[in-house]
Design a protein around this motif. Structure first.
Motif, short mmCIF file in Angstrom:
data_model
loop_
_atom_site.label_atom_id
_atom_site.label_comp_id
_atom_site.label_asym_id
_atom_site.label_seq_id
_atom_site.Cartn_x
_atom_site.Cartn_y
_atom_site.Cartn_z
N VAL A 151 0.02 -12.81 15.59
CA VAL A 151 -0.56 -13.77 15.01
C VAL A 151 -0.89 -14.13 13.30
CG1 VAL A 151 0.35 -15.86 16.41
CG2 VAL A 151 -1.92 -14.72 15.92
N ASP A 152 -1.84 -13.02 13.56
CA ASP A 152 -2.91 -12.70 12.67
C ASP A 152 -3.41 -10.81 12.70
OD1 ASP A 152 -4.29 -13.04 10.70
OD2 ASP A 152 -6.00 -13.21 11.60
N ILE A 153 -3.56 -10.47 11.77
CA ILE A 153 -3.99 -8.98 11.85
C ILE A 153 -5.08 -9.34 10.19
CG2 ILE A 153 -3.41 -6.54 11.16
CD1 ILE A 153 -0.86 -7.04 12.24
N GLN A 154 -6.20 -8.83 10.99
CA GLN A 154 -6.81 -8.72 10.03
C GLN A 154 -8.19 -7.51 9.63
OE1 GLN A 154 -8.67 -11.19 8.41
NE2 GLN A 154 -7.73 -13.13 9.27
N LEU A 155 -7.64 -6.37 8.69
CA LEU A 155 -8.19 -5.20 8.30
C LEU A 155 -9.29 -5.23 7.98
CD1 LEU A 155 -7.03 -2.22 8.23
CD2 LEU A 155 -6.22 -2.51 6.10
N VAL A 156 -10.48 -4.07 8.62
CA VAL A 156 -12.40 -4.40 8.50
C VAL A 156 -12.35 -3.20 7.95
CG1 VAL A 156 -14.18 -4.65 9.00
CG2 VAL A 156 -11.97 -6.68 10.33
N GLN A 157 -12.70 -2.90 6.70
CA GLN A 157 -13.91 -1.73 6.09
C GLN A 157 -14.86 -1.54 7.07
OE1 GLN A 157 -12.08 -1.05 2.41
NE2 GLN A 157 -13.40 1.14 2.49
N SER A 158 -15.47 -0.02 7.42
CA SER A 158 -16.66 -0.38 7.59
C SER A 158 -18.03 -0.66 7.13
CB SER A 158 -16.31 1.07 8.41
OG SER A 158 -16.82 2.18 7.50
N VAL A 349 -5.45 9.63 6.32
CA VAL A 349 -6.24 8.59 5.24
C VAL A 349 -5.31 7.70 4.34
CG1 VAL A 349 -8.19 8.17 4.03
CG2 VAL A 349 -8.38 10.17 5.44
N PHE A 350 -5.11 7.05 4.51
CA PHE A 350 -4.48 5.22 3.42
C PHE A 350 -5.66 4.71 2.81
CE2 PHE A 350 -1.82 6.49 7.19
CZ PHE A 350 -1.37 6.54 6.19
N PRO A 351 -5.22 4.35 1.52
CA PRO A 351 -6.54 3.53 1.01
C PRO A 351 -5.57 1.90 1.14
CG PRO A 351 -3.65 3.92 -0.35
CD PRO A 351 -3.82 4.23 0.94
N PHE A 352 -7.14 1.30 1.77
CA PHE A 352 -6.51 -0.49 1.85
C PHE A 352 -5.60 -1.16 2.03
CE2 PHE A 352 -7.48 -4.80 2.68
CZ PHE A 352 -8.94 -4.31 3.52
N ILE A 353 -5.07 -1.39 1.05
CA ILE A 353 -3.65 -2.10 0.99
C ILE A 353 -2.97 -1.23 2.00
CG2 ILE A 353 -1.88 -2.56 -0.43
CD1 ILE A 353 -3.93 -4.74 -0.56
N MET A 355 -2.76 0.72 4.34
CA MET A 355 -3.50 0.61 5.64
C MET A 355 -2.84 -0.78 6.29
SD MET A 355 -4.74 2.64 7.77
CE MET A 355 -5.09 2.49 9.35
N LEU A 356 -3.27 -1.72 5.36
CA LEU A 356 -3.10 -2.61 5.94
C LEU A 356 -1.07 -3.24 6.00
CD1 LEU A 356 -3.76 -5.58 6.08
CD2 LEU A 356 -3.43 -6.80 4.07
N CYS A 357 -0.79 -2.12 5.13
CA CYS A 357 0.25 -3.05 5.10
C CYS A 357 1.57 -1.72 6.49
CB CYS A 357 1.50 -2.04 3.92
SG CYS A 357 1.26 -3.24 2.58
N ARG A 358 0.58 -1.01 6.44
CA ARG A 358 1.35 -0.10 7.50
C ARG A 358 1.46 -0.83 8.73
NH1 ARG A 358 1.26 3.39 3.78
NH2 ARG A 358 2.04 4.93 3.73
#
Length: 358
Positions: A151-158, A349-353, A355-358
């Motif tokens: 229902v939700d995915i939150q991608l957080v950068q350290s 290594v992936f960029p933020f977007i 990583m989010l899409c994957r």
């Protein structure tokens, strides 16, 4: 190319020009002797983008493949292929916006369904993009455990939260904020035993249960260490039984005190004593059988029993047993995280977007 050499009208030789763009080939044919003109394209063009190029980029991205590996395959087969920069441009302009749009639409439908339910049981867990304590990204996944739906995915950068050890709590905080804004009535949440998450949920008065697999894994690791100690080899015979007892205790108890009573009963059981002092669980439920292997029973006041008792009755262990989840577990979440490995391997290594899409 021989098909373009002769004019189909006057059958004389034609001027032929070709243009390549990745997997796209365009052939322009002009007859200098008559008015015949023709242009042939190997694939349709969407705006100014050849459809085959875009489809190949999408196929690579959406299947979790690596463009670098695909490029090696094309090079070995001597096939034309566009450059990595073109692949990234396709991803930024078309593929990633489509993925995010589709996710938002699907998530909205799921949240509307949860809003109509009276009691929602969720499972939460974080996946880091690298092993150890040096992760750059952490994706916190919230799953409806009654339907096994994310229902939700939150991608957080350290660097957003001051270090990778704070990412799990931040991901959970953001997920709960979203659910509250959509009026989802949370009954309880099943997580692992992360200390920051425990404190956060306790302060918010949210009922928390622990995933049994994570607890059993921790106990099994400590038991393996004990079995290698001097005079404790006999504990090897009880490894499987104690592991089974963890799951049985969680599934067959209706309250925290009952779980502790049943959990402590294992210390009597390993001594071949099947009646217990705690009124919540006065005796074992199994049939009393005469054992053929009498050497497996532990004796009180022996090193093996003392170390086992110390491990199983620790204050922290008993607190964890009290909160073991009776029905729902996070195994589906772990399976989902295993699937993500195909799309976002931990050594890439992936960029933020991205990583989010994957």
């Amino acid at each position: 190319m021989q098909l373009f050499n002769a004019c189909p009208v006057c059958t004389r030789a034609c001027d032929v020009k070709t243009q390549r763009l990745g997997t796209f080939l365009s052939v322009k044919q002009r007859c200098p002797h008559c008015t015949f003109r023709r242009q042939w394209n190997s694939q349709p063009i969407l705006g100014s983008t050849p459809a085959g190029n875009l489809h190949l980029s999408a196929a690579v991205y959406l299947s979790g493949a690596s463009f670098i590996q695909i490029e090696k395959v094309f090079k070995a087969m001597k096939l034309e292929l566009f450059r990595y920069e073109t692949f990234r441009r396709h991803a930024r302009a078309f593929i990633e916006p489509a993925v995010i749009h589709h996710w938002k639409v699907t998530q909205d439908v799921n949240l509307q369904r949860l809003t109509r339910e009276e009691k929602v049981i969720l499972g939460g867990d974080m996946r880091a993009d690298s092993p150890g304590h040096s992760a750059k990204y952490g994706s916190y996944t919230m799953m409806d455990l009654q339907t096994n739906t994310v229902v939700d995915i939150q991608l957080v950068q350290s660097n957003e939260v001051g270090g990778s050890c704070y990412m799990e709590k931040e991901g959970l905080t953001r997920s709960l904020a979203l659910l509250e804004s959509r009026d989802v009535k949370l009954d309880c949440i099943v997580t692992d035993r992360h200390p920051q998450v425990q404190k956060f949920l306790r302060e918010r008065n949210i009922t928390q249960y622990y995933d049994v697999w994570h607890f059993a894994k921790g106990i099994s690791k400590k038991l393996e260490v004990l079995c290698k100690m001097k005079d404790c080899e006999k504990l090897n015979k009880w490894m499987k039984s104690i592991n089974n007892h963890i799951y049985w205790t969680a599934a067959n108890s209706t309250s925290g005190p009952e779980r502790i009573a049943k959990w402590n009963a294992i210390l009597n059981h390993v001594q071949d004593i099947h009646t217990h002092e705690n009124p919540l669980y006065p005796k074992c439920e199994h049939a009393i059988r005469t054992t053929t292997d009498k050497k497996k029973w532990l004796q009180a006041a022996t090193p093996a029993f003392y170390k086992l008792e110390s491990l199983l009755t620790k204050k922290r262990t008993l607190k964890d047993v009290e909160k073991l989840s009776p029905h729902h577990q996070t195994s589906s979440l772990e399976a989902f995280h295993a699937v993500i490995l195909r799309f976002a391997p931990k050594n890439v290594v992936f960029p933020f977007i991205g990583m989010l899409c994957r």
